[in-house]
Design a protein around this motif. Sequence first.
Motif, mmCIF file in Angstrom:
data_model
loop_
_atom_site.group_PDB
_atom_site.id
_atom_site.type_symbol
_atom_site.label_atom_id
_atom_site.label_comp_id
_atom_site.label_asym_id
_atom_site.label_seq_id
_atom_site.Cartn_x
_atom_site.Cartn_y
_atom_site.Cartn_z
ATOM 1 N N LEU A 84 40.263 -12.332 -28.002
ATOM 2 C CA LEU A 84 39.037 -11.572 -27.759
ATOM 3 C C LEU A 84 38.990 -11.103 -26.304
ATOM 4 N N PHE A 85 38.901 -9.790 -26.099
ATOM 5 C CA PHE A 85 38.802 -9.205 -24.762
ATOM 6 C C PHE A 85 37.511 -8.416 -24.628
ATOM 7 N N ILE A 86 37.017 -8.338 -23.391
ATOM 8 C CA ILE A 86 35.904 -7.449 -23.065
ATOM 9 C C ILE A 86 36.388 -6.430 -22.040
ATOM 10 N N PHE A 87 35.720 -5.291 -22.002
ATOM 11 C CA PHE A 87 36.035 -4.261 -21.001
ATOM 12 C C PHE A 87 34.791 -4.080 -20.146
ATOM 13 N N ARG A 88 34.920 -4.412 -18.847
ATOM 14 C CA ARG A 88 33.784 -4.354 -17.923
ATOM 15 C C ARG A 88 34.300 -3.875 -16.568
ATOM 16 N N ASN A 89 33.526 -3.017 -15.924
ATOM 17 C CA ASN A 89 33.900 -2.491 -14.600
ATOM 18 C C ASN A 89 35.308 -1.891 -14.601
ATOM 19 N N ASP A 90 35.626 -1.161 -15.663
ATOM 20 C CA ASP A 90 36.923 -0.479 -15.803
ATOM 21 C C ASP A 90 38.119 -1.417 -15.820
ATOM 22 N N LYS A 91 37.909 -2.675 -16.215
ATOM 23 C CA LYS A 91 39.013 -3.651 -16.308
ATOM 24 C C LYS A 91 38.851 -4.469 -17.584
ATOM 25 N N GLU A 115 27.001 -14.444 -26.126
ATOM 26 C CA GLU A 115 26.128 -13.412 -25.551
ATOM 27 C C GLU A 115 26.892 -12.137 -25.205
ATOM 28 N N GLU A 116 28.089 -12.278 -24.632
ATOM 29 C CA GLU A 116 28.818 -11.103 -24.158
ATOM 30 C C GLU A 116 29.545 -10.345 -25.259
ATOM 31 N N THR A 117 29.789 -11.012 -26.418
ATOM 32 C CA THR A 117 30.620 -10.375 -27.452
ATOM 33 C C THR A 117 29.993 -10.301 -28.838
ATOM 34 N N GLY A 118 28.997 -11.133 -29.109
ATOM 35 C CA GLY A 118 28.418 -11.200 -30.450
ATOM 36 C C GLY A 118 29.177 -12.127 -31.389
ATOM 37 N N VAL A 119 30.276 -12.721 -30.946
ATOM 38 C CA VAL A 119 31.086 -13.601 -31.798
ATOM 39 C C VAL A 119 30.381 -14.954 -31.959
ATOM 40 N N LYS A 120 30.356 -15.433 -33.191
ATOM 41 C CA LYS A 120 29.686 -16.707 -33.513
ATOM 42 C C LYS A 120 30.710 -17.720 -34.031
ATOM 43 N N TYR A 155 35.027 -15.968 -37.307
ATOM 44 C CA TYR A 155 34.031 -14.895 -37.332
ATOM 45 C C TYR A 155 34.685 -13.549 -37.648
ATOM 46 N N HIS A 156 34.091 -12.821 -38.591
ATOM 47 C CA HIS A 156 34.590 -11.493 -38.961
ATOM 48 C C HIS A 156 33.503 -10.436 -38.825
ATOM 49 N N GLY A 157 32.390 -10.790 -38.183
ATOM 50 C CA GLY A 157 31.262 -9.867 -38.070
ATOM 51 C C GLY A 157 31.465 -8.815 -36.994
ATOM 52 N N LYS A 158 30.378 -8.102 -36.731
ATOM 53 C CA LYS A 158 30.385 -7.012 -35.759
ATOM 54 C C LYS A 158 30.521 -7.563 -34.336
ATOM 55 N N LEU A 159 31.348 -6.885 -33.530
ATOM 56 C CA LEU A 159 31.474 -7.231 -32.113
ATOM 57 C C LEU A 159 30.443 -6.417 -31.346
ATOM 58 N N GLU A 160 29.652 -7.094 -30.511
ATOM 59 C CA GLU A 160 28.555 -6.429 -29.808
ATOM 60 C C GLU A 160 28.660 -6.644 -28.312
ATOM 61 N N PRO A 161 29.098 -5.612 -27.558
ATOM 62 C CA PRO A 161 29.188 -5.757 -26.102
ATOM 63 C C PRO A 161 27.801 -5.912 -25.478
ATOM 64 N N GLN A 162 27.692 -6.837 -24.537
ATOM 65 C CA GLN A 162 26.422 -7.054 -23.827
ATOM 66 C C GLN A 162 26.315 -5.990 -22.731
ATOM 67 N N GLU A 163 25.711 -4.871 -23.089
ATOM 68 C CA GLU A 163 25.695 -3.701 -22.200
ATOM 69 C C GLU A 163 24.955 -3.950 -20.892
ATOM 70 N N ASN A 164 23.897 -4.782 -20.923
ATOM 71 C CA ASN A 164 23.156 -5.051 -19.680
ATOM 72 C C ASN A 164 23.982 -5.869 -18.683
ATOM 73 N N GLU A 165 25.149 -6.373 -19.113
ATOM 74 C CA GLU A 165 26.101 -7.054 -18.223
ATOM 75 C C GLU A 165 27.256 -6.132 -17.852
ATOM 76 N N ILE A 167 29.254 -4.573 -19.923
ATOM 77 C CA ILE A 167 30.369 -4.631 -20.884
ATOM 78 C C ILE A 167 30.272 -3.422 -21.806
ATOM 79 N N THR A 168 31.337 -2.629 -21.852
ATOM 80 C CA THR A 168 31.315 -1.409 -22.663
ATOM 81 C C THR A 168 32.103 -1.540 -23.963
ATOM 82 N N LYS A 169 33.026 -2.518 -24.028
ATOM 83 C CA LYS A 169 33.831 -2.718 -25.247
ATOM 84 C C LYS A 169 34.114 -4.192 -25.448
ATOM 85 N N VAL A 170 34.185 -4.581 -26.728
ATOM 86 C CA VAL A 170 34.657 -5.904 -27.122
ATOM 87 C C VAL A 170 35.674 -5.667 -28.229
#
Length: 193
Positions: A84-91, A115-120, A155-165, A167-170
């Motif tokens: 699982l990766f997140i994309f934040r601040n262009d990295k 919180e940052e990814t939506g993964v449970k 977990y196979h549900g929707k990935l949800e980036p925490q935009e207020n942090e 994060i633009t992609k998960v």
Amino acid sequence: MHKVFVNDKPIILTTKVEKEEGFKNYSLKTVNLNKVVKELNKTPLKEVRLIHKNEEKLLKKFLKKLPNVIAGGGKVYNDKNEILFIFRNDKWDLPKGKTEKKESIEKTAIREVEEETGVKNLEIVKPLDTTYHIFKRNGRNKIKVTHWFEMKTMYHGKLEPQENEGITKVVWLDKEQANKALENSYANIRSLI
């Protein structure tokens, strides 16, 4: 020996004094860490080495030099062995964040990944290395101490980036995709993967 990163340049905590070639040696006891951070950020210097005679006290004495921010994070695998990766601040990064009052570091790591990814349904498999990096907040340098855990989930549900942090992609990345993402990541994240 320990490494503390200022962006992608290391401050190496060591007991050995070596001939300076592309780096500088400083005594841990007398060093002005704010000047070292500025030097690493503004010069072509590749690294700095902070020297102390006692290996066991190196990290403890270093951590007293600046305020510490304690965080927990996860290197999370799914049932396809993707990470699982997140994309934040262009990295590309791994999910992590600061502890809250009286929260164990394990609870912090799980909460922050959720919180940052939506993964449970996260389960900690084992602790990983702790990473250290210096960052600037409100004009002051601080040391982020991040305790990492390998986790797994079904977990196979929707990935949800925490935009207020910021994060633009998960995304889940396989080994080849993860290696490509690491080309645009941080040194301390590369050391974990």
